[in-house]
Write a protein that holds these residues in place. Sequence first.
Motif, short mmCIF file in Angstrom:
data_model
loop_
_atom_site.label_atom_id
_atom_site.label_comp_id
_atom_site.label_asym_id
_atom_site.label_seq_id
_atom_site.Cartn_x
_atom_site.Cartn_y
_atom_site.Cartn_z
N SER A 128 36.11 38.19 50.37
CA SER A 128 36.98 37.01 50.38
C SER A 128 38.44 37.39 50.26
N GLU A 129 39.29 36.44 50.67
CA GLU A 129 40.74 36.68 50.62
C GLU A 129 41.27 36.46 49.22
N ARG A 130 40.54 35.71 48.43
CA ARG A 130 41.07 35.32 47.12
C ARG A 130 40.29 35.99 45.98
N VAL A 131 41.02 36.52 45.01
CA VAL A 131 40.40 37.13 43.83
C VAL A 131 39.54 36.10 43.10
N GLU A 132 40.05 34.84 43.04
CA GLU A 132 39.31 33.80 42.30
C GLU A 132 37.92 33.59 42.89
N THR A 133 37.87 33.55 44.22
CA THR A 133 36.57 33.34 44.87
C THR A 133 35.65 34.52 44.58
N ALA A 134 36.19 35.73 44.72
CA ALA A 134 35.37 36.93 44.46
C ALA A 134 34.87 36.93 43.02
N THR A 135 35.70 36.48 42.10
CA THR A 135 35.30 36.45 40.69
C THR A 135 34.12 35.50 40.50
N GLU A 136 34.20 34.32 41.12
CA GLU A 136 33.10 33.36 41.00
C GLU A 136 31.80 33.91 41.59
N VAL A 168 34.87 32.83 55.08
CA VAL A 168 34.29 34.03 54.47
C VAL A 168 34.42 35.20 55.45
N TRP A 169 34.87 36.36 54.95
CA TRP A 169 34.98 37.56 55.77
C TRP A 169 33.68 38.34 55.71
#
Length: 182
Positions: A128-136, A168-169
């Motif tokens: 993902s582009e966002r750290v927040e999404t990856a964290t979830e 999503v990548w």
Amino acid sequence: MSKKLLDDTSKFLSYVLRHEPQAIGLTLNTQGWASIAELIAGAARDGRSLTHELIGQVVGTNEKKRFALSEDGQRIRAIQGHSNTGVQLQLDEKQPPAILYHGTATRFLESINDKGLIPGSRHHVHLSERVETATEVGQRYGKVVVLKVDTPKMLAEGFKFYQAENGVWLTDQVPAQFLETL
Ligand code: HQG
């Protein structure tokens, strides 16, 4: 329509449209599309009552845009996350941002350092582009750790990236030399 009904239906749709369509006698084409009429009939045999309206609500309100309807409104598919071997999505290669993130659990790190990120049962590794999404995403599996993926280095070595319609990548694998913990 209650949030619980929408969430339950989203989980059911993820299950049949990404993983086990045969569980309700459904067939997906290679692009992952299923007939909504067949989906409703298959779900009914499984004791689950779906309607076009409920399906439309799930597609429209889904916070991760997991599903898409065909233009004529007669078919539905999951946008990514498949494990079903009959599905082979045609994805266009795309230039990713210089850093993508992958959230995982600390208990997987030893194996990731050894084998890199591998898709497991799904068709791709999800980034993902966002750290927040990856964290979830990582939190689902335990104590979270976020990994940074060096995409310019991967591109230089011939690795390919794709982006699903919902942002999503996707890539086939990420060898450990392209990973760093955040
Ligand atoms: C880990 C959700 C050991 C990987 C999210 C992950 C995402 C390794 C797990 C989507 C490994 C696979 C996908 C290795 C990778 N050794 N463990 N070598 N390589 N792993 O669920 O990325 O809500 O298949 O880190 O938002 O967690 O379902 O992949 O922890 O986009 O729509 O193996 O699922 O979307 O788990 O999540 P998953 P993911 P939905």
